[in-house]
Design a protein around this motif. Sequence first.
Motif, PDB file in Angstrom:
ATOM      1  N   LYS A  99       0.836  -1.203   0.000  1.00  0.00           N
ATOM      2  CA  LYS A  99       0.000   0.000   0.000  1.00  0.00           C
ATOM      3  C   LYS A  99       0.874   1.258   0.000  1.00  0.00           C
ATOM      4  CE  LYS A  99      -3.911   2.140   2.442  1.00  0.00           C
ATOM      5  NZ  LYS A  99      -3.324   3.494   2.544  1.00  0.00           N
ATOM      6  N   GLU A 103       1.414   4.142  -3.207  1.00  0.00           N
ATOM      7  CA  GLU A 103       1.222   5.579  -3.038  1.00  0.00           C
ATOM      8  C   GLU A 103       2.499   6.371  -3.343  1.00  0.00           C
ATOM      9  OE1 GLU A 103      -0.045   5.792   0.981  1.00  0.00           O
ATOM     10  OE2 GLU A 103      -2.103   5.113   0.582  1.00  0.00           O
ATOM     11  N   TYR A 109      -2.225  -0.999  -6.458  1.00  0.00           N
ATOM     12  CA  TYR A 109      -1.844  -1.877  -5.344  1.00  0.00           C
ATOM     13  C   TYR A 109      -1.381  -3.234  -5.870  1.00  0.00           C
ATOM     14  CZ  TYR A 109      -2.213  -4.895  -1.271  1.00  0.00           C
ATOM     15  OH  TYR A 109      -1.930  -5.801  -0.275  1.00  0.00           O
TER      16      TYR A 109
END
Length: 313
Positions: A99, A103, A109
Amino acid sequence: MFYRLPPNFDDFCSRFAHEEDCVRALFRARWPDGFRCPRCGHAHAYTITTRRLPLYECRSCRTQTSLIAGTVFEGSRTPLRLWFQAMFLHVSPKTVNAKQLSELIHVTYKTAWLMLHKLRHAMSRAQASEFLCGIVRISEAIYCPETAMRWKANEQPILIGSSENECGEITRIKMEKHAASTAAVPERPRWLPRRVEPPEAGGFIRRHVDPASAGNVVVTGFLGKQRNRVLLRIVYEMEQHLAWVFRGIGPKHLQAYMDQYSYTWNRKGQPMFAELLGWCASTRTVTYPALTGTASRSVHRKRLRAWASGTAG
């Protein structure tokens, strides 16, 4: 091969901001002594630059070799600069989960999860190539032990081994899941000592201990006065690390995460990016179906459809 890498992620991204920078680094990692044709071993090739990543055509046999063929990156459409960023974060002291990686480098993901598992695959290969030597100590341990008095299904029995130098300092560790599961004996009281059976410890020794050190192996169990508290402490720290970063790991992929932890533990204080890049450049990739087990289910479904169509006809 050694890179003096920037200490922070932003500077690293600037260092490898373009694909050309990453192509040069990967080329040196894959062929540190210069290009060699995988078919005939010739040392010279033409470079074909009409594709996203270069092809190298052997001047002798005309075989074309992709830069990423036969590597962890094979088949990936993710830019190399994102792979390099993932490697930098993966071997950082705090590491990252899927995760966080998705980002930070702006991928999905699923892509981040697959990238990290491919990097762990290269780490596992590196771990398999190294043997415990010198004074070797092996202890049985349990990942995620329960506080109740009976074995629980989520407990994972493992073996941990270590190499010690002449000063008694641990220089290398290896961890491996048991072939047998404690879940098979749920009525066994927790307080009853469980000895490591010879087949379990014997297999670990054959796979991970240098034959020259086979006579210097000490095996202890999880309980009892002779248990190795130092090795059990390392397992506890590994469990806490996996819980903090990944919120705990199930049995399916536990071995890969233990290999990652052992890989980084064995290289504490050392630069790891260049070495990991070398292992990625020499390790064949692992696919998403192979990691998730969907490949075998797909084959099973195809066989069922073939059988059904045959009987229907």
